[in-house]
Design a protein around this motif. Structure first.
Motif, PDB file in Angstrom:
ATOM      1  N   VAL A  35       7.437   1.947  -3.964  1.00  0.00           N
ATOM      2  CA  VAL A  35       7.079   1.353  -5.248  1.00  0.00           C
ATOM      3  C   VAL A  35       7.313   2.388  -6.346  1.00  0.00           C
ATOM      4  O   VAL A  35       6.827   3.518  -6.259  1.00  0.00           O
ATOM      5  N   ALA A  78      -2.685   4.370  -9.261  1.00  0.00           N
ATOM      6  CA  ALA A  78      -1.432   3.873  -8.688  1.00  0.00           C
ATOM      7  C   ALA A  78      -1.262   4.358  -7.256  1.00  0.00           C
ATOM      8  O   ALA A  78      -0.877   3.596  -6.360  1.00  0.00           O
ATOM      9  N   CYS A  90      -1.188   1.835  -3.878  1.00  0.00           N
ATOM     10  CA  CYS A  90       0.029   1.856  -3.066  1.00  0.00           C
ATOM     11  C   CYS A  90      -0.257   2.374  -1.661  1.00  0.00           C
ATOM     12  O   CYS A  90       0.248   1.828  -0.668  1.00  0.00           O
ATOM     13  N   ASN A 111       2.360   1.677   1.230  1.00  0.00           N
ATOM     14  CA  ASN A 111       3.591   1.974   0.503  1.00  0.00           C
ATOM     15  C   ASN A 111       3.658   3.434   0.076  1.00  0.00           C
ATOM     16  O   ASN A 111       2.634   4.088  -0.115  1.00  0.00           O
ATOM     17  N   VAL A 141       4.952   5.847  -3.164  1.00  0.00           N
ATOM     18  CA  VAL A 141       5.054   5.577  -4.602  1.00  0.00           C
ATOM     19  C   VAL A 141       5.744   6.732  -5.309  1.00  0.00           C
ATOM     20  O   VAL A 141       5.492   7.901  -5.021  1.00  0.00           O
TER      21      VAL A 141
END
Length: 222
Positions: free
Chosen positions: A118, A132, A136, A141, A143
């Motif tokens: 991401v 963030a 994530c 994920n 990032v």
């Protein structure tokens, strides 16, 4: 594409494969450790933030934006609390949303899986860096962050603290990366990192969102 971006993208892509396999308990453990270490590193974060504040005042930054930029012990504690709250949330990965049986007996359904890498482009609010990462990481994920130049020193310090904690916890530190070059050229190249970035999310004003939508060649979530 600049060699620096390619290296960041390559490492993030490799890390994303590992993130997708992390068990929920491990993710929660790491998030709580990151929260604790941000508080431990508060003096360093505040010292680096002071550099951004000084530059902002010298550049005539409005008081409202300076307040958004400012890091204090209380605000760092709130960043940590946000990560702990994310850790306490249910893990969405692996959740089956629907399942249907076809006439031939084949079962077809929808299952939540990580996005991969991401990319997030955002403006001068350094707490977004931790937020963030937390969201994530919880969703499996990697990032890549691209913050504004106004908060560069703050963001570098926050990401360094997070990466150090990941390494201490036996997790690939490349699950988070920060693009330190804040030039418009590099930002535009970031928007075109096909093959490295799976989805790009702009977080900021209308101008930022419009620029990303108009220039990106990777999928964008507005």
């Amino acid at each position: 594409m600049k060699a620096e971006l390619m290296e960041i993208g390559t490492k993030a892509k490799a890390a994303a494969g590992k993130m997708a396999l992390l068990e929920t308990n491990k993710k929660n453990e790491v998030l709580n450790c990151v929260a604790k270490n941000l508080i431990k590193d508060a003096k360093t974060l505040i010292a680096e933030n002071a550099k951004d504040m000084e530059a902002g005042k010298a550049n005539g930054m409005p008081e409202g934006l300076l307040d958004r930029l400012l890091l204090t012990e209380k605000r760092i504690e709130q960043m940590a609390e946000g990560l702990e709250q994310v850790a306490a949330l249910d893990d969405p990965i692996g959740e089956v949303l629907s399942m249907k049986k076809r006439p031939n007996g084949l079962r077809i359904g929808q299952k939540r899986v990580p996005l991969g890498v991401v990319g997030i482009i955002y403006e001068a609010r350094p707490n977004v860096t931790a937020d963030a990462f937390g969201l994530c990481f919880k969703t499996g994920n990697a990032v890549i962050l691209k913050g504004g130049s106004d908060a560069l020193h703050s963001n570098i310090a926050i990401v360094a603290s997070i990466r150090r904690t990941l390494a201490e916890c036996g997790v690939d530190e490349n699950a988070i990366a920060l693009i330190e070059d804040t030039s418009r050229e590099t930002t535009t190249e970031f928007m075109k990192m096909n093959g490295y970035v799976d989805v790009l999310i702009p977080r900021g004003g209308a101008g930022l969102i419009r620029a990303v939508v108009e220039n990106a060649t990777v999928p964008v979530i507005e």
